[in-house]
Design a protein around this motif. Structure first.
Motif, PDB file in Angstrom:
ATOM      1  N   UNK A 184      48.799  79.058  36.668  1.00  0.00           N
ATOM      2  CA  UNK A 184      48.027  78.499  37.781  1.00  0.00           C
ATOM      3  C   UNK A 184      48.815  77.387  38.466  1.00  0.00           C
ATOM      4  N   UNK A 185      49.413  76.510  37.683  1.00  0.00           N
ATOM      5  CA  UNK A 185      50.196  75.405  38.249  1.00  0.00           C
ATOM      6  C   UNK A 185      51.383  75.944  39.033  1.00  0.00           C
ATOM      7  N   UNK A 186      52.085  76.923  38.461  1.00  0.00           N
ATOM      8  CA  UNK A 186      53.234  77.513  39.150  1.00  0.00           C
ATOM      9  C   UNK A 186      52.804  78.168  40.461  1.00  0.00           C
ATOM     10  N   UNK A 187      51.662  78.845  40.446  1.00  0.00           N
ATOM     11  CA  UNK A 187      51.160  79.480  41.670  1.00  0.00           C
ATOM     12  C   UNK A 187      50.816  78.433  42.722  1.00  0.00           C
ATOM     13  N   UNK A 188      50.192  77.345  42.310  1.00  0.00           N
ATOM     14  CA  UNK A 188      49.855  76.267  43.253  1.00  0.00           C
ATOM     15  C   UNK A 188      51.110  75.652  43.868  1.00  0.00           C
ATOM     16  N   UNK A 189      52.143  75.462  43.051  1.00  0.00           N
ATOM     17  CA  UNK A 189      53.400  74.899  43.556  1.00  0.00           C
ATOM     18  C   UNK A 189      54.040  75.862  44.548  1.00  0.00           C
ATOM     19  N   UNK A 190      54.024  77.144  44.224  1.00  0.00           N
ATOM     20  CA  UNK A 190      54.588  78.144  45.125  1.00  0.00           C
ATOM     21  C   UNK A 190      53.824  78.174  46.454  1.00  0.00           C
ATOM     22  N   UNK A 191      52.502  78.116  46.408  1.00  0.00           N
ATOM     23  CA  UNK A 191      51.687  78.073  47.644  1.00  0.00           C
ATOM     24  C   UNK A 191      52.070  76.858  48.479  1.00  0.00           C
ATOM     25  N   UNK A 192      52.232  75.714  47.806  1.00  0.00           N
ATOM     26  CA  UNK A 192      52.578  74.488  48.517  1.00  0.00           C
ATOM     27  C   UNK A 192      53.939  74.640  49.212  1.00  0.00           C
ATOM     28  N   UNK A 193      54.902  75.235  48.514  1.00  0.00           N
ATOM     29  CA  UNK A 193      56.234  75.448  49.097  1.00  0.00           C
ATOM     30  C   UNK A 193      56.179  76.408  50.284  1.00  0.00           C
ATOM     31  N   UNK A 194      55.366  77.443  50.170  1.00  0.00           N
ATOM     32  CA  UNK A 194      55.256  78.422  51.248  1.00  0.00           C
ATOM     33  C   UNK A 194      54.584  77.832  52.489  1.00  0.00           C
ATOM     34  N   UNK A 195      53.721  76.866  52.318  1.00  0.00           N
ATOM     35  CA  UNK A 195      53.001  76.256  53.444  1.00  0.00           C
ATOM     36  C   UNK A 195      53.806  75.195  54.155  1.00  0.00           C
ATOM     37  N   UNK A 196      54.975  74.838  53.638  1.00  0.00           N
ATOM     38  CA  UNK A 196      55.790  73.790  54.295  1.00  0.00           C
ATOM     39  C   UNK A 196      56.461  74.312  55.519  1.00  0.00           C
TER      40      UNK A 196
END
Length: 83
Positions: free
Chosen positions: A71-83
């Motif tokens: 879950x944490x890894x997915x949240x970090x990936x989402x954050x990176x994709x939204x930049x």
């Protein structure tokens, strides 16, 4: 994060930090980049919070740890994709 807070976080003295600046500039730059990244992301790291997180993680089963890590890894990936 101040340099004193940083030294507390990495468990070293302020004198060591300044010695790194003078004698190990690459190491000093890495540490300062971390400090600036923390400040930029307004994340407040401290030893007490980290210790609490580790205690809580130890109480989880292996499957639960794997789940929350994913879950944490997915949240970090989402954050990176939204930049």
């Amino acid at each position: 994060m101040t340099n004193i807070e940083l030294c507390s976080f990495i468990d070293t003295s302020i004198q060591t930090l300044y010695n790194w600046k003078k004698y190990k500039p690459n190491l000093y730059q890495i540490v300062m980049d971390f400090k600036n990244n923390v400040a930029k992301n307004t994340v407040n790291y401290n030893k007490k919070d980290n210790e609490e997180i580790f205690v809580l993680i130890e109480q989880l089963s292996k499957e639960e740890r794997e789940y929350y890590t994913a879950v944490i890894k997915a949240d970090i990936l989402k954050k990176k994709l939204n930049k």
